[in-house]
Scaffold this motif. Structure first.
Motif, PDB file in Angstrom:
ATOM      1  N   SER A  44      -6.942  23.887 -33.045  1.00 54.57           N
ATOM      2  CA  SER A  44      -7.942  24.008 -34.098  1.00 54.57           C
ATOM      3  C   SER A  44      -7.348  23.627 -35.449  1.00 54.57           C
ATOM      4  N   ALA A  49      -9.971  21.114 -31.838  1.00 46.53           N
ATOM      5  CA  ALA A  49     -11.078  21.986 -31.442  1.00 46.53           C
ATOM      6  C   ALA A  49     -12.380  21.537 -32.109  1.00 46.53           C
ATOM      7  N   ALA A  50     -12.275  21.078 -33.346  1.00 46.09           N
ATOM      8  CA  ALA A  50     -13.472  20.576 -34.031  1.00 46.09           C
ATOM      9  C   ALA A  50     -14.031  19.365 -33.298  1.00 46.09           C
ATOM     10  N   THR A  53     -15.996  20.559 -30.268  1.00 44.37           N
ATOM     11  CA  THR A  53     -17.307  21.144 -30.530  1.00 44.37           C
ATOM     12  C   THR A  53     -18.282  20.139 -31.121  1.00 44.37           C
ATOM     13  N   ARG A  54     -17.782  19.081 -31.714  1.00 41.43           N
ATOM     14  CA  ARG A  54     -18.682  18.047 -32.247  1.00 41.43           C
ATOM     15  C   ARG A  54     -19.081  17.043 -31.176  1.00 41.43           C
ATOM     16  N   PHE A  59     -17.531  19.257 -24.940  1.00 40.33           N
ATOM     17  CA  PHE A  59     -17.822  20.683 -24.867  1.00 40.33           C
ATOM     18  C   PHE A  59     -18.374  21.043 -23.490  1.00 40.33           C
ATOM     19  N   ARG A  63     -16.808  23.470 -20.625  1.00 45.22           N
ATOM     20  CA  ARG A  63     -17.624  24.583 -20.133  1.00 45.22           C
ATOM     21  C   ARG A  63     -17.734  24.547 -18.611  1.00 45.22           C
ATOM     22  N   PRO A 109     -14.533  26.977 -23.926  1.00 48.55           N
ATOM     23  CA  PRO A 109     -14.914  26.351 -25.201  1.00 48.55           C
ATOM     24  C   PRO A 109     -15.331  27.363 -26.259  1.00 48.55           C
ATOM     25  N   LYS A 110     -15.769  28.555 -25.853  1.00 46.99           N
ATOM     26  CA  LYS A 110     -16.165  29.561 -26.835  1.00 46.99           C
ATOM     27  C   LYS A 110     -14.975  30.013 -27.661  1.00 46.99           C
ATOM     28  N   VAL A 113     -14.467  27.355 -30.250  1.00 45.08           N
ATOM     29  CA  VAL A 113     -15.517  27.451 -31.262  1.00 45.08           C
ATOM     30  C   VAL A 113     -15.197  28.564 -32.258  1.00 45.08           C
ATOM     31  N   THR A 117     -15.300  28.022 -36.278  1.00 46.45           N
ATOM     32  CA  THR A 117     -16.503  28.499 -36.961  1.00 46.45           C
ATOM     33  C   THR A 117     -16.293  29.830 -37.673  1.00 46.45           C
ATOM     34  N   SER A 190     -22.772  30.269 -22.688  1.00 48.41           N
ATOM     35  CA  SER A 190     -22.055  29.261 -23.472  1.00 48.41           C
ATOM     36  C   SER A 190     -22.869  27.995 -23.657  1.00 48.41           C
TER      37      SER A 190
END
Length: 191
Positions: A44, A49-50, A53-54, A59, A63, A109-110, A113, A117, A190
C-alpha cells in the motif's frame, strides 16, 4: 481496535483452526497473517494496493482466489487429508499453518482496501508521509496480531474436548462446512 473486533474471515478461520488443531497451530497461523498484513501495508505504501482496488479485474481476481483458497482448505478439512498438520507439533505442520495464514491474508482484498482507504485519513499533510504511514501500519499490524492471539488462546481452550474420543472426525466435518460458509460469506461481503 474496533475494526479488528469486527468479525471477518481471519477471525473465524483462526477460531476454527485453534479449536480443531490447537494453540500452536493457531499461533503459527497468526504469524502468517501478521506477515501478510505487513506485506499488504508495504504494498500500500508503494501504491500497489491502490492499483488493485482501482482495477476491478485485479480486485475480483484476488477476491476469487481468496474464496477458492478457503474452499480448498474446507475440502482438505472435510476429506481429512491434513492429518500431518493435525498434530500441530512438527515444524512442517506449523510451517503449513503459517503459509495458510499468509496466503489467506495476501488473497484478502479487503485488507488491502483498508490500507488505502482508512489509513490515509489519519495522515496529516504537515509532516512527512512515509514515517506516518509506517507508524500507522505497524500499529495496525500490532493491534490485529494482538486480537488474533487472544482469539487463538480462547478458541484453543476447546481443543482438548474436540480431540477427545471419536469427536475429531465429526468436528472436522462441521469445521469444513463452517470454512465453506466463511468462503461464501467472504465472497458476498467483499463484492
Amino acid at each position: 481496535m474496533l475494526i479488528e473486533l469486527t468479525p471477518g474471515p481471519n477471525m473465524a478461520w483462526l477460531a476454527l483452526t485453534s479449536a480443531s488443531e490447537g494453540k500452536r497451530s493457531g499461533f503459527a497461523a497468526v504469524a502468517g497473517i501478521a506477515l501478510g498484513l505487513a506485506i499488504l501495508a508495504a504494498a500500500s505504501a508503494v501504491g500497489l494496493a491502490a492499483l488493485a482496488t482501482r482495477s476491478p479485474a485485479l480486485f475480483s481476481l484476488l477476491r476469487y482466489a481468496g474464496v477458492a483458497y478457503l474452499l480448498w482448505l474446507a475440502w482438505k478439512t472435510w476429506a481429512g487429508q491434513d492429518e500431518a498438520i493435525a498434530d500441530g507439533i512438527s515444524k512442517n505442520a506449523l510451517g503449513a499453518w503459517f503459509r495458510h495464514g499468509l496466503l489467506l491474508n495476501l488473497l484478502n482484498p479487503k485488507a488491502a482496501v483498508f490500507f488505502i482507504t482508512v489509513l490515509p485519513a489519519y495522515i496529516t499533510q504537515n509532516a512527512p508521509v512515509a514515517p506516518q504511514t509506517a507508524l500507522l501500519s505497524a500499529s495496525y499490524v500490532a493491534i490485529a496480531t494482538f486480537v488474533y492471539l487472544v482469539i487463538v488462546a480462547l478458541a484453543a481452550q476447546a481443543h482438548g474436548w474436540i480431540s477427545a474420543g471419536n469427536r475429531t472426525h465429526i468436528v472436522r466435518r462441521v469445521f469444513a462446512v463452517l470454512l465453506a460458509g466463511i468462503a461464501i460469506w467472504f465472497l458476498i461481503t467483499s463484492a
